[in-house]
Design an enzyme around this catalytic site. Structure first.
Site, mmCIF file in Angstrom:
data_model
loop_
_atom_site.group_PDB
_atom_site.id
_atom_site.type_symbol
_atom_site.label_atom_id
_atom_site.label_comp_id
_atom_site.label_asym_id
_atom_site.label_seq_id
_atom_site.Cartn_x
_atom_site.Cartn_y
_atom_site.Cartn_z
ATOM 1 C CE LYS A 42 0.955 -5.961 -12.829
ATOM 2 N NZ LYS A 42 1.166 -5.955 -11.362
ATOM 3 N NE ARG A 71 4.119 0.044 -11.684
ATOM 4 C CZ ARG A 71 4.650 -1.131 -12.049
ATOM 5 N NH1 ARG A 71 4.715 -1.464 -13.309
ATOM 6 N NH2 ARG A 71 5.093 -1.949 -11.132
ATOM 7 N NE ARG A 76 8.412 -11.295 -6.901
ATOM 8 C CZ ARG A 76 7.543 -10.527 -7.535
ATOM 9 N NH1 ARG A 76 6.496 -11.048 -8.128
ATOM 10 N NH2 ARG A 76 7.701 -9.218 -7.540
ATOM 11 N NE ARG A 112 12.193 -7.651 -8.875
ATOM 12 C CZ ARG A 112 11.042 -7.615 -9.552
ATOM 13 N NH1 ARG A 112 10.739 -8.592 -10.381
ATOM 14 N NH2 ARG A 112 10.202 -6.618 -9.406
ATOM 15 N NE ARG A 121 7.438 -3.036 -6.283
ATOM 16 C CZ ARG A 121 7.614 -4.314 -6.610
ATOM 17 N NH1 ARG A 121 8.228 -5.134 -5.790
ATOM 18 N NH2 ARG A 121 7.175 -4.762 -7.755
#
Ligand code: AMP
Length: 223
Positions: free
Chosen positions: A16, A91, A130, A162, A173
């Site tokens: 996204k 969300r 990532r 992160r 998640r």
């Protein structure tokens, strides 16, 4: 011409953010990304950031009241008047209903909800690899590595993972996405707003599909 008021929907790591950057190269839209707003609040140590941090680190959603308060002001701001791009919001069904109320108040309609579909195994591979620089540049150890391992190409600072990109948090998640966010697919499908995109294709191919979809929406809006 009608404004484009868009929502980008999909699991974390579906692309996204990447596609939002591409859309913004083509369209002059206010970009509203709740994850970015929250990370900024955490970095600045504001009361909102302090409140949000523990939820984010655990891979949980920040409570609806906090998010809805944060987004309401932003949607009413001047630059959002000629079209907006929502990334990471809504969300939950509660957030979607609050958005409907806010849009009615501002006499605005959603143009479309673009859903990026990517299976869970692919998401885990993408997010766990990532790495980000202090300035927010994003790399991937497998798909988009920096020139020197662990170092930002531009400013030479160390890359970090992160907290919420760690593999255990990614699984959490994803579970939260399936449980709380995926009901939005039906919510927007019923309203005739959903546009599905195959998010497993390359970023360039996904971009072409998104462009095609937006071109069709704009043609329809003009008739
Ligand atoms: P993102 O960068 O969009 O993946 O967001 C990172 C984290 O911020 C999420 O895992 C949530 O903890 C929190 N967050 C971002 N947007 C929302 C939202 N609309 N509702 C609740 N929590 C959110």
């Amino acid at each position: 011409m009608a404004d484009l008021n868009l929502i980008l929907l999909g699991p974390p790591g579906a692309g996204k953010g990447t596609q939002a950057e591409r859309i913004r190269e083509d369209e002059d839209l206010a970009y509203i990304a709740t994850g970015d707003m929250l990370r900024q609040a955490v970095a600045e140590g504001t009361p909102l950031g302090v409140q949000a941090k523990s939820f984010m680190d655990a891979g949980d959603l920040v409570p609806d009241e906090v998010i809805i308060g944060m987004i309401g002001d932003r949607l009413g701001s001047a630059d959002a008047r000629d079209g907006f791009l929502l990334d990471g919001f809504p969300r939950t069904i509660g957030q979607a209903e609050a958005l409907d109320v806010a849009l009615r108040q501002h006499e605005r309609d959603l143009t479309a909800v673009v859903l990026f579909e990517v299976p869970d195994e692919e998401i885990v591979r993408r997010i766990s690899g990532r790495r980000v620089s202090a300035a927010g540049r994003v790399y991937h150890v497998e798909f988009d590595p920096p020139k020197t391992e662990g170092i930002d190409d531009i400013d030479g600072t160390p890359l970090i993972q992160r907290d919420d990109d760690r593999p255990d948090t990614v699984l959490k998640r994803l579970a939260v996405y399936h449980d709380q966010t995926s009901p939005l697919i039906g919510y927007y499908e019923e309203r005739g707003l959903l546009q599905r995109i195959d998010g497993t294709l390359s970023p360039a191919e996904v971009r072409d599909h998104v462009r095609g979809t937006l071109a069709t929406l704009k043609r329809e809006a003009d008739f």
